[in-house]
Design a protein around this motif. Structure first.
Motif, PDB file in Angstrom:
ATOM      1  N   ALA A 273       0.757  -1.120  -0.105  1.00  0.00           N
ATOM      2  CA  ALA A 273       0.150  -0.147  -0.020  1.00  0.00           C
ATOM      3  C   ALA A 273       0.857   1.233  -0.056  1.00  0.00           C
ATOM      4  O   ALA A 273       1.731   1.510   0.782  1.00  0.00           O
ATOM      5  CB  ALA A 273      -0.764   0.067   1.365  1.00  0.00           C
ATOM      6  N   ALA A 274       0.792   2.116  -0.925  1.00  0.00           N
ATOM      7  CA  ALA A 274       1.506   3.091  -1.070  1.00  0.00           C
ATOM      8  C   ALA A 274       0.348   4.512  -0.847  1.00  0.00           C
ATOM      9  O   ALA A 274      -0.581   4.612  -1.693  1.00  0.00           O
ATOM     10  CB  ALA A 274       2.119   3.503  -2.362  1.00  0.00           C
ATOM     11  N   HIS A 275       0.654   5.414   0.100  1.00  0.00           N
ATOM     12  CA  HIS A 275       0.134   6.596   0.462  1.00  0.00           C
ATOM     13  C   HIS A 275       0.799   7.960   0.175  1.00  0.00           C
ATOM     14  O   HIS A 275       1.832   8.040   0.457  1.00  0.00           O
ATOM     15  CB  HIS A 275      -0.730   6.645   1.829  1.00  0.00           C
ATOM     16  N   ALA A 276       0.201   8.917  -0.733  1.00  0.00           N
ATOM     17  CA  ALA A 276       0.782  10.029  -1.057  1.00  0.00           C
ATOM     18  C   ALA A 276       0.347  11.144  -0.884  1.00  0.00           C
ATOM     19  O   ALA A 276      -1.044  11.300  -1.076  1.00  0.00           O
ATOM     20  CB  ALA A 276       1.259   9.643  -2.755  1.00  0.00           C
ATOM     21  N   PHE A 277       1.081  12.210  -0.597  1.00  0.00           N
ATOM     22  CA  PHE A 277       0.757  13.673  -0.314  1.00  0.00           C
ATOM     23  C   PHE A 277       1.534  14.631  -1.282  1.00  0.00           C
ATOM     24  O   PHE A 277       2.666  14.278  -1.214  1.00  0.00           O
ATOM     25  CB  PHE A 277       0.335  14.215   0.817  1.00  0.00           C
ATOM     26  N   GLU A 278       1.005  15.560  -1.773  1.00  0.00           N
ATOM     27  CA  GLU A 278       1.799  16.171  -2.914  1.00  0.00           C
ATOM     28  C   GLU A 278       1.257  17.801  -2.925  1.00  0.00           C
ATOM     29  O   GLU A 278       0.131  17.992  -2.892  1.00  0.00           O
ATOM     30  CB  GLU A 278       1.833  15.629  -4.198  1.00  0.00           C
ATOM     31  N   SER A 279       2.154  18.746  -2.682  1.00  0.00           N
ATOM     32  CA  SER A 279       1.815  20.029  -2.861  1.00  0.00           C
ATOM     33  C   SER A 279       2.048  20.496  -4.400  1.00  0.00           C
ATOM     34  O   SER A 279       3.049  20.311  -4.885  1.00  0.00           O
ATOM     35  CB  SER A 279       2.570  20.854  -2.055  1.00  0.00           C
ATOM     36  N   ASN A 280       1.008  21.045  -4.869  1.00  0.00           N
ATOM     37  CA  ASN A 280       0.811  21.312  -6.202  1.00  0.00           C
ATOM     38  C   ASN A 280       0.121  22.916  -6.186  1.00  0.00           C
ATOM     39  O   ASN A 280      -0.922  23.104  -6.086  1.00  0.00           O
ATOM     40  CB  ASN A 280       0.131  20.455  -7.007  1.00  0.00           C
ATOM     41  N   GLU A 281       1.234  23.960  -6.328  1.00  0.00           N
ATOM     42  CA  GLU A 281       0.963  25.343  -6.462  1.00  0.00           C
ATOM     43  C   GLU A 281       0.055  25.749  -5.307  1.00  0.00           C
ATOM     44  O   GLU A 281      -1.081  26.363  -5.555  1.00  0.00           O
ATOM     45  CB  GLU A 281       0.111  25.702  -7.920  1.00  0.00           C
ATOM     46  N   GLY A 282       0.362  25.321  -3.958  1.00  0.00           N
ATOM     47  CA  GLY A 282      -0.509  25.844  -2.883  1.00  0.00           C
ATOM     48  C   GLY A 282      -1.405  24.747  -2.523  1.00  0.00           C
ATOM     49  O   GLY A 282      -1.894  24.948  -1.390  1.00  0.00           O
ATOM     50  N   ALA A 283      -1.809  23.926  -3.465  1.00  0.00           N
ATOM     51  CA  ALA A 283      -2.937  22.859  -3.235  1.00  0.00           C
ATOM     52  C   ALA A 283      -2.299  21.615  -2.663  1.00  0.00           C
ATOM     53  O   ALA A 283      -1.317  21.217  -3.421  1.00  0.00           O
ATOM     54  CB  ALA A 283      -4.024  23.158  -4.210  1.00  0.00           C
ATOM     55  N   GLN A 284      -3.043  20.830  -1.804  1.00  0.00           N
ATOM     56  CA  GLN A 284      -2.285  19.474  -1.429  1.00  0.00           C
ATOM     57  C   GLN A 284      -3.364  18.568  -2.196  1.00  0.00           C
ATOM     58  O   GLN A 284      -4.595  18.447  -2.036  1.00  0.00           O
ATOM     59  CB  GLN A 284      -2.480  19.487   0.110  1.00  0.00           C
ATOM     60  N   GLU A 285      -2.594  17.590  -2.782  1.00  0.00           N
ATOM     61  CA  GLU A 285      -3.351  16.647  -3.284  1.00  0.00           C
ATOM     62  C   GLU A 285      -2.901  15.280  -2.825  1.00  0.00           C
ATOM     63  O   GLU A 285      -1.735  14.934  -2.257  1.00  0.00           O
ATOM     64  CB  GLU A 285      -2.855  16.358  -4.849  1.00  0.00           C
ATOM     65  N   SER A 286      -3.918  14.388  -2.723  1.00  0.00           N
ATOM     66  CA  SER A 286      -3.563  13.033  -2.066  1.00  0.00           C
ATOM     67  C   SER A 286      -4.359  11.725  -2.723  1.00  0.00           C
ATOM     68  O   SER A 286      -5.377  11.972  -3.259  1.00  0.00           O
ATOM     69  CB  SER A 286      -4.086  13.262  -0.391  1.00  0.00           C
ATOM     70  N   ARG A 287      -3.397  10.936  -2.627  1.00  0.00           N
ATOM     71  CA  ARG A 287      -4.019   9.584  -3.126  1.00  0.00           C
ATOM     72  C   ARG A 287      -3.505   8.426  -2.635  1.00  0.00           C
ATOM     73  O   ARG A 287      -2.329   8.435  -1.734  1.00  0.00           O
ATOM     74  CB  ARG A 287      -3.946   9.731  -4.760  1.00  0.00           C
ATOM     75  N   SER A 288      -3.938   7.169  -2.820  1.00  0.00           N
ATOM     76  CA  SER A 288      -3.294   5.726  -2.601  1.00  0.00           C
ATOM     77  C   SER A 288      -3.311   4.863  -3.841  1.00  0.00           C
ATOM     78  O   SER A 288      -4.109   5.046  -4.677  1.00  0.00           O
ATOM     79  CB  SER A 288      -4.195   5.165  -1.338  1.00  0.00           C
ATOM     80  N   ARG A 289      -2.551   4.095  -3.626  1.00  0.00           N
ATOM     81  CA  ARG A 289      -2.473   2.850  -4.530  1.00  0.00           C
ATOM     82  C   ARG A 289      -2.284   1.668  -3.950  1.00  0.00           C
ATOM     83  O   ARG A 289      -1.238   1.636  -2.983  1.00  0.00           O
ATOM     84  CB  ARG A 289      -1.270   3.000  -5.641  1.00  0.00           C
ATOM     85  N   LEU A 290      -2.921   0.481  -3.997  1.00  0.00           N
ATOM     86  CA  LEU A 290      -3.111  -0.575  -3.371  1.00  0.00           C
ATOM     87  C   LEU A 290      -2.731  -1.777  -4.515  1.00  0.00           C
ATOM     88  O   LEU A 290      -3.361  -1.736  -5.403  1.00  0.00           O
ATOM     89  CB  LEU A 290      -4.290  -0.939  -2.797  1.00  0.00           C
ATOM     90  N   TRP A 291      -1.663  -2.577  -4.059  1.00  0.00           N
ATOM     91  CA  TRP A 291      -1.413  -3.693  -4.854  1.00  0.00           C
ATOM     92  C   TRP A 291      -1.804  -5.051  -4.265  1.00  0.00           C
ATOM     93  O   TRP A 291      -1.621  -5.205  -3.138  1.00  0.00           O
ATOM     94  CB  TRP A 291       0.172  -3.894  -5.001  1.00  0.00           C
ATOM     95  N   LEU A 292      -2.857  -5.516  -5.073  1.00  0.00           N
ATOM     96  CA  LEU A 292      -3.753  -6.634  -4.445  1.00  0.00           C
ATOM     97  C   LEU A 292      -3.163  -8.419  -4.755  1.00  0.00           C
ATOM     98  O   LEU A 292      -2.860  -8.224  -6.205  1.00  0.00           O
ATOM     99  CB  LEU A 292      -5.127  -6.218  -4.682  1.00  0.00           C
ATOM    100  N   GLY A 293      -3.418  -9.161  -4.050  1.00  0.00           N
ATOM    101  CA  GLY A 293      -3.107 -10.269  -4.591  1.00  0.00           C
ATOM    102  C   GLY A 293      -3.953 -11.441  -4.027  1.00  0.00           C
ATOM    103  O   GLY A 293      -4.680 -11.228  -2.943  1.00  0.00           O
ATOM    104  N   LYS A 294      -3.983 -12.684  -4.490  1.00  0.00           N
ATOM    105  CA  LYS A 294      -4.783 -13.807  -4.258  1.00  0.00           C
ATOM    106  C   LYS A 294      -3.632 -14.941  -3.661  1.00  0.00           C
ATOM    107  O   LYS A 294      -2.499 -14.816  -4.449  1.00  0.00           O
ATOM    108  CB  LYS A 294      -5.690 -14.085  -5.118  1.00  0.00           C
ATOM    109  N   LEU A 295      -4.038 -15.755  -2.884  1.00  0.00           N
ATOM    110  CA  LEU A 295      -3.245 -16.846  -2.486  1.00  0.00           C
ATOM    111  C   LEU A 295      -3.222 -18.115  -3.394  1.00  0.00           C
ATOM    112  O   LEU A 295      -4.375 -18.462  -3.865  1.00  0.00           O
ATOM    113  CB  LEU A 295      -3.753 -17.368  -1.154  1.00  0.00           C
TER     114      LEU A 295
END
Length: 299
Positions: A273-295
């Motif tokens: 799981a990767a969770h990211a925050f980024e400042s872009n011209e004064g505004a803060q953007e946030s997002r997550s990416r999940l890598w999922l798997g099965k057994l």
């Protein structure tokens, strides 16, 4: 984007931290952070290799293992051009297992927690298990043989509430889902039985009498040798999590590696799981990416 220079204090200002990514993995070092900072107000002197920071939703302690000063940003403040620096840090109490050893570590009839301590990592391991033998030679990083020991036990490390737990993959896959994405599956998906037969071997070994010991050999797969392993270890080694889907979402730091997500009626384990925050011209953007798997249990 919280980055503290000491526990509970000296927070780096939000306008100094340009980007922050926190990663959770099912690996011997289960947490890492990477962030980019502006080099102002003596920040570079405070973020040197080997220094500690506290960061993330759980405010855990991390050790800086790499700094990378980038080209000038093309901005001028006062008389100086602005530059940025990328910082990579590993979970402090586990960072030593990612370093080559100064001397060999060879243990018999030990436990996973004892292996961590012998390699300089002082993180208690809940639901610990026995390891018949462990070998890591001088100049090698312990994380690789630790990962092999986990594979032979059919387990992975999960970090929750600041503590590490060794959890069997079968138990992990049976957990109740922490979220249900919905009935429509729009995630990125990869599926290939051909690659699975290439990447997930069947294992064999030799016992004390010289007889061949076999793991799962029912399908046409690559075959790989593990020294001095019993049938249980050989079968566990072929039971793995296979990444099948990738999901992008709004920020969801509460979901970490080892949790189960339901996607279109199918329960999948979060491998990374990767969770990211980024400042872009004064505004803060946030997002997550999940890598999922099965057994996958290679029969």
């Amino acid at each position: 984007m919280n980055v503290y220079l000491r526990e509970g204090g000296d927070l780096l200002p939000g306008d100094v931290v340009i980007k922050w990514i926190g990663r959770s993995d099912l690996t011997p070092v289960p947490r890492s952070v990477e962030f980019v900072v502006k080099l102002i107000d003596g920040v570079q002197e405070k973020l040197k290799t080997g220094a500690s920071i506290w960061s993330g939703r759980e405010n855990l302690r991390y050790e800086i293992v790499k700094t990378d000063r980038e080209q000038p940003l093309g901005q001028v403040q006062g008389k100086n051009q602005q530059q940025a620096m990328r910082v990579t840090a590993l979970l402090h109490r586990c960072a030593s297992v990612a370093r080559p050893l100064n001397s060999a570590t060879i243990l018999t009839d030990t436990t996973l927690g004892a292996i961590y301590r012998a390699c300089g990592a002082y993180m208690p391991v809940a639901s610990d298990f026995a390891v018949p033998r462990f070998t890591c030679f001088k100049g090698h990083a312990p994380s690789y043989p630790i990962a092999q020991a986990l594979q032979e036990e059919g387990a992975a490390l999960v970090l929750r509430n600041g503590s590490i737990t060794a959890m069997r993959l079968t138990d992990m896959a049976r957990q109740a889902p922490v979220a249900d994405i919905g009935q429509v599956d729009s995630s990125a998906k990869i599926e290939s039985e051909f690659l699975q037969h290439q990447d997930i071997p069947s294992y064999y070994s030799v016992d004390d009498t010289g007889a061949i010991v076999l793991g799962h050999m029912g399908q046409a797969r690559r075959v790989k040798f593990i020294p001095r392993a019993d049938v249980r270890q050989l079968r566990n080694a072929s039971c793995v999590l296979v990444r099948s889907k990738t999901v992008d979402s709004t920020i969801c730091q509460q979901y970490q590696a080892g949790d189960v997500i339901r996607v279109a009626g199918e329960n999948l384990v979060i491998i990374t799981a990767a969770h990211a925050f980024e400042s872009n011209e004064g505004a803060q953007e946030s997002r997550s990416r999940l890598w999922l798997g099965k057994l996958i249990n290679a029969q």
